[in-house]
Design a protein around this motif. Structure first.
Motif, PDB file in Angstrom:
ATOM      1  N   PRO A   1      55.370  77.498  17.683  1.00 47.24           N
ATOM      2  CA  PRO A   1      54.233  78.521  17.168  1.00 47.24           C
ATOM      3  C   PRO A   1      54.765  79.969  17.302  1.00 47.24           C
ATOM      4  O   PRO A   1      54.616  80.791  16.602  1.00 47.24           O
ATOM      5  N   LEU A   2      55.825  80.094  18.314  1.00 48.41           N
ATOM      6  CA  LEU A   2      56.448  81.369  18.521  1.00 48.41           C
ATOM      7  C   LEU A   2      57.051  81.562  17.176  1.00 48.41           C
ATOM      8  O   LEU A   2      56.922  82.818  16.506  1.00 48.41           O
ATOM      9  N   THR A   3      58.047  80.885  16.685  1.00 46.37           N
ATOM     10  CA  THR A   3      58.705  81.224  15.682  1.00 46.37           C
ATOM     11  C   THR A   3      57.916  81.553  14.268  1.00 46.37           C
ATOM     12  O   THR A   3      58.107  82.238  13.549  1.00 46.37           O
ATOM     13  N   LEU A   4      56.957  80.477  14.156  1.00 46.78           N
ATOM     14  CA  LEU A   4      56.037  80.621  13.096  1.00 46.78           C
ATOM     15  C   LEU A   4      55.092  81.970  13.097  1.00 46.78           C
ATOM     16  O   LEU A   4      55.171  82.543  11.961  1.00 46.78           O
ATOM     17  N   SER A   5      54.977  82.360  14.374  1.00 46.70           N
ATOM     18  CA  SER A   5      54.242  83.821  14.058  1.00 46.70           C
ATOM     19  C   SER A   5      55.123  84.844  14.035  1.00 46.70           C
ATOM     20  O   SER A   5      54.538  85.989  13.356  1.00 46.70           O
ATOM     21  N   VAL A   6      56.297  84.931  14.251  1.00 45.56           N
ATOM     22  CA  VAL A   6      57.335  85.740  14.243  1.00 45.56           C
ATOM     23  C   VAL A   6      57.692  85.984  12.616  1.00 45.56           C
ATOM     24  O   VAL A   6      57.761  86.852  12.012  1.00 45.56           O
ATOM     25  N   LEU A   7      57.342  84.747  12.042  1.00 50.69           N
ATOM     26  CA  LEU A   7      57.896  84.623  10.522  1.00 50.69           C
ATOM     27  C   LEU A   7      56.839  85.573   9.610  1.00 50.69           C
ATOM     28  O   LEU A   7      57.178  85.915   8.802  1.00 50.69           O
ATOM     29  N   GLY A   8      55.548  85.650  10.094  1.00 45.25           N
ATOM     30  CA  GLY A   8      54.700  86.426   9.337  1.00 45.25           C
ATOM     31  C   GLY A   8      55.231  87.886   9.085  1.00 45.25           C
ATOM     32  O   GLY A   8      55.279  88.440   8.149  1.00 45.25           O
TER      33      GLY A   8
ATOM     34  N   SER B   1      57.582  92.034  21.273  1.00 40.24           N
ATOM     35  CA  SER B   1      56.575  92.216  20.729  1.00 40.24           C
ATOM     36  C   SER B   1      55.893  93.363  20.371  1.00 40.24           C
ATOM     37  O   SER B   1      55.172  93.734  19.342  1.00 40.24           O
ATOM     38  N   THR B   2      56.284  94.509  21.271  1.00 45.43           N
ATOM     39  CA  THR B   2      56.283  95.881  20.731  1.00 45.43           C
ATOM     40  C   THR B   2      56.974  96.015  19.622  1.00 45.43           C
ATOM     41  O   THR B   2      56.222  96.599  18.400  1.00 45.43           O
ATOM     42  N   THR B   3      58.238  95.787  19.206  1.00 40.03           N
ATOM     43  CA  THR B   3      59.028  96.028  18.279  1.00 40.03           C
ATOM     44  C   THR B   3      58.332  95.114  17.165  1.00 40.03           C
ATOM     45  O   THR B   3      58.176  95.715  15.745  1.00 40.03           O
ATOM     46  N   LEU B   4      57.898  93.867  17.070  1.00 41.70           N
ATOM     47  CA  LEU B   4      57.374  93.215  15.921  1.00 41.70           C
ATOM     48  C   LEU B   4      55.825  93.775  15.753  1.00 41.70           C
ATOM     49  O   LEU B   4      55.485  93.804  14.499  1.00 41.70           O
ATOM     50  N   PHE B   5      55.216  94.073  16.498  1.00 45.17           N
ATOM     51  CA  PHE B   5      53.650  94.173  16.236  1.00 45.17           C
ATOM     52  C   PHE B   5      53.184  95.432  16.629  1.00 45.17           C
ATOM     53  O   PHE B   5      52.202  96.052  15.887  1.00 45.17           O
ATOM     54  N   LEU B   6      53.821  96.378  17.358  1.00 42.48           N
ATOM     55  CA  LEU B   6      53.061  97.570  17.874  1.00 42.48           C
ATOM     56  C   LEU B   6      53.965  98.621  17.460  1.00 42.48           C
ATOM     57  O   LEU B   6      53.956  99.734  18.078  1.00 42.48           O
ATOM     58  N   GLY B   7      54.528  98.733  16.385  1.00 43.18           N
ATOM     59  CA  GLY B   7      55.499 100.028  15.795  1.00 43.18           C
ATOM     60  C   GLY B   7      56.645 100.089  16.573  1.00 43.18           C
ATOM     61  O   GLY B   7      57.156 101.368  16.293  1.00 43.18           O
ATOM     62  N   GLY B   8      57.312  99.429  17.550  1.00 42.83           N
ATOM     63  CA  GLY B   8      58.345  99.738  18.123  1.00 42.83           C
ATOM     64  C   GLY B   8      58.266 101.067  18.670  1.00 42.83           C
ATOM     65  O   GLY B   8      57.431 101.589  19.442  1.00 42.83           O
ATOM     66  N   TRP B   9      59.527 101.956  18.268  1.00 40.51           N
ATOM     67  CA  TRP B   9      59.421 103.317  19.103  1.00 40.51           C
ATOM     68  C   TRP B   9      58.502 104.352  18.048  1.00 40.51           C
ATOM     69  O   TRP B   9      58.839 105.528  18.606  1.00 40.51           O
ATOM     70  N   ASN B  10      57.870 104.089  17.248  1.00 41.35           N
ATOM     71  CA  ASN B  10      57.215 105.082  16.426  1.00 41.35           C
ATOM     72  C   ASN B  10      55.882 105.442  17.198  1.00 41.35           C
ATOM     73  O   ASN B  10      55.209 104.709  17.838  1.00 41.35           O
ATOM     74  N   GLY B  11      55.734 106.750  17.075  1.00 39.87           N
ATOM     75  CA  GLY B  11      54.598 107.216  17.546  1.00 39.87           C
ATOM     76  C   GLY B  11      55.130 108.950  17.537  1.00 39.87           C
ATOM     77  O   GLY B  11      56.129 109.337  17.332  1.00 39.87           O
ATOM     78  N   PRO B  12      53.932 109.596  17.537  1.00 35.02           N
ATOM     79  CA  PRO B  12      53.929 111.307  17.394  1.00 35.02           C
ATOM     80  C   PRO B  12      54.364 111.836  18.693  1.00 35.02           C
ATOM     81  O   PRO B  12      54.100 111.243  19.821  1.00 35.02           O
TER      82      PRO B  12
ATOM     83  N   ALA C   1      57.947  92.722   6.558  1.00 34.71           N
ATOM     84  CA  ALA C   1      59.068  93.471   6.694  1.00 34.71           C
ATOM     85  C   ALA C   1      60.181  93.141   5.657  1.00 34.71           C
ATOM     86  O   ALA C   1      61.082  93.903   5.404  1.00 34.71           O
ATOM     87  N   GLN C   2      60.187  92.100   5.306  1.00 33.93           N
ATOM     88  CA  GLN C   2      61.194  91.419   4.367  1.00 33.93           C
ATOM     89  C   GLN C   2      62.508  91.730   4.800  1.00 33.93           C
ATOM     90  O   GLN C   2      63.610  92.013   4.198  1.00 33.93           O
ATOM     91  N   SER C   3      62.631  91.499   6.201  1.00 33.18           N
ATOM     92  CA  SER C   3      64.068  91.658   6.800  1.00 33.18           C
ATOM     93  C   SER C   3      63.964  91.044   8.132  1.00 33.18           C
ATOM     94  O   SER C   3      62.956  90.863   8.782  1.00 33.18           O
ATOM     95  N   LEU C   4      65.364  90.387   8.809  1.00 35.86           N
ATOM     96  CA  LEU C   4      65.367  89.839  10.131  1.00 35.86           C
ATOM     97  C   LEU C   4      65.873  90.865  11.107  1.00 35.86           C
ATOM     98  O   LEU C   4      65.889  90.841  12.239  1.00 35.86           O
ATOM     99  N   SER C   5      66.366  91.982  10.411  1.00 35.67           N
ATOM    100  CA  SER C   5      66.666  93.318  11.469  1.00 35.67           C
ATOM    101  C   SER C   5      65.808  93.713  12.354  1.00 35.67           C
ATOM    102  O   SER C   5      64.772  94.219  11.675  1.00 35.67           O
ATOM    103  N   MET C   6      65.982  94.048  13.570  1.00 33.04           N
ATOM    104  CA  MET C   6      64.958  94.720  14.235  1.00 33.04           C
ATOM    105  C   MET C   6      64.769  96.112  13.755  1.00 33.04           C
ATOM    106  O   MET C   6      63.596  96.589  13.997  1.00 33.04           O
ATOM    107  N   VAL C   7      65.718  96.813  13.367  1.00 38.39           N
ATOM    108  CA  VAL C   7      65.551  98.043  13.098  1.00 38.39           C
ATOM    109  C   VAL C   7      64.779  98.387  11.820  1.00 38.39           C
ATOM    110  O   VAL C   7      63.742  99.154  11.751  1.00 38.39           O
ATOM    111  N   THR C   8      64.952  97.631  10.992  1.00 36.81           N
ATOM    112  CA  THR C   8      64.036  97.436   9.632  1.00 36.81           C
ATOM    113  C   THR C   8      62.806  97.279   9.907  1.00 36.81           C
ATOM    114  O   THR C   8      61.730  97.750   9.405  1.00 36.81           O
TER     115      THR C   8
END
Lengths: 400, 342
Positions: free
Chosen positions: B179-186, B274-285, B191-198
């Motif tokens: 289930p972990l892998t499948l949830s990441v697949l979404g 989970s921050t990177t995948l779902f919570l916008g990673g480093w983005n923020g004002p 994002a159409q990429s496997l790269s963390m930065v993208t």
């Protein structure tokens, strides 16, 4: 349990049969180990040092993977010859030792010993002393159930309720310390009354505690009762049917959880329990959850009794005078009491001297532990921990 | 201004100039920066793990009407450092009946696999060791590697409790990996990429964060990830009340410290992922990117700790049932919905 120790005392060093049947832990007998590996089942020695055996109980588990095929509780690690010691002590000298039988609810041990001796020597107890006894008994019942609830939740992996329970228990212990100067081994009751009167600040503080405690029980229920994981771990687990319970003479909350309304406080009222209004909670499914629920409700009921007793406690004497050299008449007597864990009884044979000729203690934990194998077969190792905890067994109470 | 990424870039170009003026080949600069980066990562993880242990103790204490460590420094901040020193200085006991090579290698396997993940965790803008184009796949692959170490520890200890613990952890991690892998697949689909930065750059605005477009995916990920790092309510491999300590029952001293360290490092890893995948990673004002990243990560860690100090533990068969009968269909549903509407 065919390949288990056949001897009656398998703990003996000389019992070669027993040793050779176990997997040899030190590997002195390598052929035997190889022979055992061929089979699927294996034996785990749970205890005497194990986090969830609540003291020094040793459970020999025969397991198929995680599933328990059979279980044997080994007791006796805490045996202190309580009954034999009594024969060498005067009646009053034995009182402090009764505290050590069930140290989590020591007031009951005091009380039942007093009841037995009073019955033997025909001593009247003043009314105020009876009220004090009921108050400290029921406070002790709450404290004991709190210890149980905390450790039970801890055994299921929920750590926080333990600390909540001990927060409230601390207040009870403060109250009891105020009364008798001790926190656990009270040595408070005397033949014909109690050792000293309640201090003046006790009653207001106890009233405050009664009010404080009511919402606390809801708090425990809030964190546990409807939690799906908790329900999954307890509902339908470790069913003890009523017939088995009676066959094994299980008493106390464990028996009441099977649906039988049996409480010595109402069945055979001792002290002044007939003056108070309280309910006897019972279960329906006789599973682990029911045993949990019965105890939760018993805490509320005990609180109710304390509240009523505090309202109606009279002034007066706290102790009937007994002679300095106390010699009860010859004869025999059995007195029993509804302790936190069930029926606790003292059987005393007196020959008219200052010391008991024979003293036999009946404790609830022993019978409650004996029924564990009946309840655990087919459950997983995690369930054994939950079932064992739900029985509320105190090891010194088992071994005496 | 406080972007650490720019600072590091400046230092690197300064070193490049220095090396060019001294006439040293570029190859040696690469080797040197490799060591420096490794040192930085290890230092960061050590501090983070020590901090997390302290923090867990404080969080649990305050949830349980206690204080936690108070005697060593301000609110006991030195406590875990002292504990770590104690563990390192303890005698390294190898019991006689263990399978020695397996027993000794097991903590190293666990520790190294916990460490290797940090190659592609984006700590901030430009703060990533190597932006692999298969970043998330790499992380998933490496985190699963832990199970080998745990199984080795359980098997090598020659102890029944440890064996049960090792087997439980193997079953658990393998089950929850699906289930972990499948949830990441979404997320990968969106994002159409496997790269963390993208993945991070595709969630530039708050409403772009994948937690809003993938709420089911986030819940499945968080649940499965908690199970992956063996924390309550899924901590059956080291269930104290049943198995005493599970796979690490025979370990002490430095080897135990490595397991413990790896556990908290993994906790940080799953929160960071989970921050990177779902919570916008480093983005923020307003704040620098790395602060946003750490803040969000520690928030996720707090939530996971909150689970631990609230819930009881599940039973082993309930745990498996939960993974296969509930989480897996939910993850598939999420994937199908994502495929249809995204």
């Amino acid at each position: 349990m065919s390949d288990y120790p056949k001897s009656e005392f398998p703990e003996r060093k000389t019992d070669k049969d027993h040793i050779s049947n176990m997997i040899d832990p030190l590997g002195k007998n390598p052929e035997r180990v190889v022979e055992k590996i061929d089979t699927e089942e294996f034996i785990v020695n749970m205890g005497p040092q194990h986090p969830s055996t609540h003291g020094v109980c040793r459970l020999l588990l025969k397991m198929d993977g995680e599933v328990i095929l059979d279980l044997v509780p080994y007791v006796g690690y805490l045996h202190r010859s309580m009954e034999k010691i009594a024969e060498n002590r005067t009646y009053l000298q034995y009182m402090p030792l009764t505290d050590r039988i069930d140290y989590v609810s020591a007031m009951f041990c005091n009380h039942v010993f007093c009841l037995a001796v009073e019955k033997l020597a025909q001593i009247e107890v003043p009314e105020r002393a009876e009220y004090i006894r009921v108050i400290v008994d029921e406070l002790n019942r709450i404290a004991s159930h709190l210890v149980w609830l905390g450790t039970f939740a801890l055994d299921l992996g929920a750590i926080t309720p333990f600390l909540y329970c001990f927060r409230e228990r601390e207040k009870i212990l403060d109250l009891l310390e105020m009364v008798c100067g001790q926190r656990m081994t009270f040595n408070y009751m005397r033949f014909g009354g109690v050792s000293r009167d309640l201090p003046p600040e006790f009653i207001p503080q106890a009233r405050e505690f009664v009010q404080y405690f009511k919402p606390r029980v809801d708090e425990y229920e809030y964190i546990l009762t409807d939690n799906p994981i908790f329900l999954g771990r307890t509902k339908g687990v470790g069913i003890l049917d009523q017939k088995t319970a009676i066959d094994y003479s299980v008493t106390g909350p464990n028996l009441r959880a099977t649906g039988l309304k049996w409480d010595l406080r109402t069945e055979e009222p001792y002290s002044i329990y007939d003056r108070f209004e309280f309910d006897i909670p019972t279960g329906t499914n006789s599973d682990t959850w029911d045993r949990y629920m019965v105890r939760i409700q018993e805490m509320r009921q005990a609180n109710r009794i304390v509240e009523q007793a505090l309202e109606s406690i009279p002034e007066g004497e706290i102790k009937t005078k007994t002679p300095a050299v106390f010699k009860p008449p010859a004869g025999e007597v059995y007195a029993r009491i509804e302790s936190t864990r069930g029926e606790m009884g003292f059987y005393i044979v007196s020959d008219g001297s200052t010391k008991p000729y024979r003293l036999k203690i009946r404790t609830a934990s022993f019978s409650n532990l004996a029924v564990l194998p009946e309840m655990s077969r087919g459950w997983k190792i995690a369930d054994i921990v939950a079932i064992f905890a739900s029985l509320d067994v105190i090891m010194p109470d088992v071994d005496r | 201004m406080f972007e650490l990424g720019n600072l590091i870039k400046a230092i690197y170009s300064w070193l490049e100039g220095l090396f060019a003026s001294w006439g040293i080949p570029h190859f040696w600069l690469d080797i040197l920066s490799m060591f420096i980066v490794f040192g930085m990562i290890v230092a960061f993880i050590s501090i983070a793990a020590l901090f997390l242990v302290w923090w867990e103790r404080k969080v649990s204490a305050h949830m349980q009407v206690r204080f936690g460590p108070m005697r060593t420094g301000w609110h006991g901040w030195r406590q875990t450092i002292i504990d770590a020193i104690k563990l390192i200085m303890k005698e390294d006991i190898v019991p006689t009946k263990v399978d020695k090579p397996v027993f000794v290698i097991a903590p190293i396997v666990v520790f190294v696999s916990a460490l290797m993940v940090y190659v592609c965790i984006p700590f901030g803008r430009g703060l990533i060791v190597k932006d692999l184009n298969i970043g998330i796949l790499y992380i998933l692959a490496i985190t699963t590697f832990t199970v080998v170490g745990l199984l080795m520890a359980g098997f090598g200890s020659n102890n029944k409790y440890a064996l049960l613990g090792g087997l439980r952890s193997a079953a658990q991690i393998v089950s929850y990996e699906v289930p972990l892998t499948l949830s990441v697949l979404g997320v990968v689909l969106l994002a159409q990429s496997l790269s963390m930065v993208t993945i991070v750059t595709s969630q530039a605005q708050v409403w772009d964060w994948f937690i809003f477009r993938q709420p089911i995916g986030f819940l499945v990920y968080l649940t499965a990830a908690v199970a992956e790092v063996n924390r309550t309510p899924f901590d059956i491999p080291e269930a104290e009340q049943e198995l005493v300590a599970g796979y690490n029952v025979e370990y002490s001293g430095m080897k135990f410290a490595m397991f413990f360290f790896a556990e908290y490092t993994n906790l940080f890893t799953i929160s960071a992922v989970s921050t990177t995948l779902f919570l916008g990673g480093w983005n923020g004002p307003w704040l620098p990117s790395w602060m946003w990243f750490l803040g969000k990560t520690f928030f996720v860690i707090l939530v996971i700790m909150w689970f631990k100090w609230t819930y009881p533990r599940m039973r082993v068969d309930q745990l498996m049932g939960f993974a296969w009968k509930f989480l897996l269909p939910l993850a598939f549903l999420n994937l199908i919905l994502t495929g249809l509407f995204a």
